[in-house]
Design an enzyme around this catalytic site. Structure first.
Site, mmCIF file in Angstrom:
data_model
loop_
_atom_site.group_PDB
_atom_site.id
_atom_site.type_symbol
_atom_site.label_atom_id
_atom_site.label_comp_id
_atom_site.label_asym_id
_atom_site.label_seq_id
_atom_site.Cartn_x
_atom_site.Cartn_y
_atom_site.Cartn_z
ATOM 1 C CG ASP A 12 -1.961 -0.741 1.873
ATOM 2 O OD1 ASP A 12 -1.815 -2.022 0.160
ATOM 3 O OD2 ASP A 12 -2.983 -0.867 2.026
ATOM 4 C CE LYS A 110 -3.909 -4.616 1.502
ATOM 5 N NZ LYS A 110 -4.722 -3.564 2.306
ATOM 6 C CB CYS A 155 -2.204 -2.843 4.964
ATOM 7 S SG CYS A 155 -4.099 -2.346 4.688
HETATM 8 C C1 VGL Z 1 -5.053 0.764 5.901
HETATM 9 C C2 VGL Z 1 -6.010 1.384 6.803
HETATM 10 C C3 VGL Z 1 -6.959 1.355 6.308
HETATM 11 C C4 VGL Z 1 -3.086 0.201 5.357
HETATM 12 C C5 VGL Z 1 -6.029 0.871 4.237
HETATM 13 O O1 VGL Z 1 -2.545 0.531 4.200
HETATM 14 O O2 VGL Z 1 -2.372 -0.140 6.647
HETATM 15 N N1 VGL Z 1 -5.231 1.089 6.644
HETATM 16 N N2 VGL Z 1 -6.793 0.864 5.089
#
Ligand code: VGL
Ligand code: ZN
Length: 201
Positions: A12, A110, A155
């Site tokens: 991410d 995702k 994540c």
């Molecule tokens: C994430 C919160 C919401 C992350 C993704 O990538 O850690 N955290 N969505």
């Protein structure tokens, strides 16, 4: 080049998790250049992308009277409510512009179902719906994974613990991750990862 059983998972590294983004993680952009340098060392390279419909139920905006960074109960358990982020097709969902995507073998998206969030690259937040990544890695002969990216306590943490639970050897390079750190979540994540058998490098 590392041995053929080793994969890197880049979690991410997207605009919304970097300074200026909707769910900015402090220093999120500092890890981009060193990740670019590390990725080509691995024979198998997977990048993940948080990818939510505009009305995703992890967004506080979808829950009347609820503020971001509070929680709600979902059928699969307690869910943190986030600011709107990584909306499908929007700029915030794109990878950081300096992240070198040329070496990516696989990009796994995702969180694309409205009703369920997905922190982990392996399972959605019900901890049973698979993303398919396990099968991809196994059929490519991978038994060892190294994780880097955002955010350490969400994540990266959930992906690392799931990978360990699935029997992979797992290492998290802490200097190539940054955390959200909500109410002690970073300390809890480190404890959970260590307990699951993840090596925190
Ligand atoms: C994430 C919160 C919401 C992350 C993704 O990538 O850690 N955290 N969505
Ligand atoms: Zn998200």
């Amino acid at each position: 080049m590392r041995a053929s059983n080793e994969a890197i998972l880049v979690i991410d590294v997207q605009n919304d998790f970097c300074p200026g983004g909707a769910l900015a993680v402090a220093g999120g952009d500092e890890i981009v250049a060193p990740i670019n340098a590390l990725v080509p060392e691995f024979p198998v390279r997977v990048f993940t992308q948080d990818w939510h419909p505009v009305d995703h139920l992890s967004f506080a905006s979808q829950h009347d009277g609820k503020e971001a960074f509070t929680t709600t109960e979902m059928p699969y358990g307690t869910q943190v409510l986030w600011p709107d982020h990584c909306v499908i097709g929007e700029d915030g969902a794109r990878f950081h512009p300096k992240l070198d995507m040329r070496p990516a073998d696989l990009i796994i998206r995702k969180g694309f179902r409205r009703e369920i969030d997905s922190y982990s690259a392996f399972f959605e937040n019900d901890q049973t719906t698979p993303t398919g990544l396990e099968g991809y890695l196994r059929t490519r002969g991978v038994d060892t994974v190294t994780l880097v990216g955002l955010a350490t306590d969400y994540c990266v943490n959930f992906s690392a613990v799931d990978a360990a639970r699935l029997g992979f050897k797992v290492r998290v390079i802490q200097s190539l991750c940054r955390a959200i750190d909500l109410d002690g979540s970073l300390t809890a994540a480190k404890e959970g990862m260590t307990k699951a058998g993840v090596t925190l490098a």
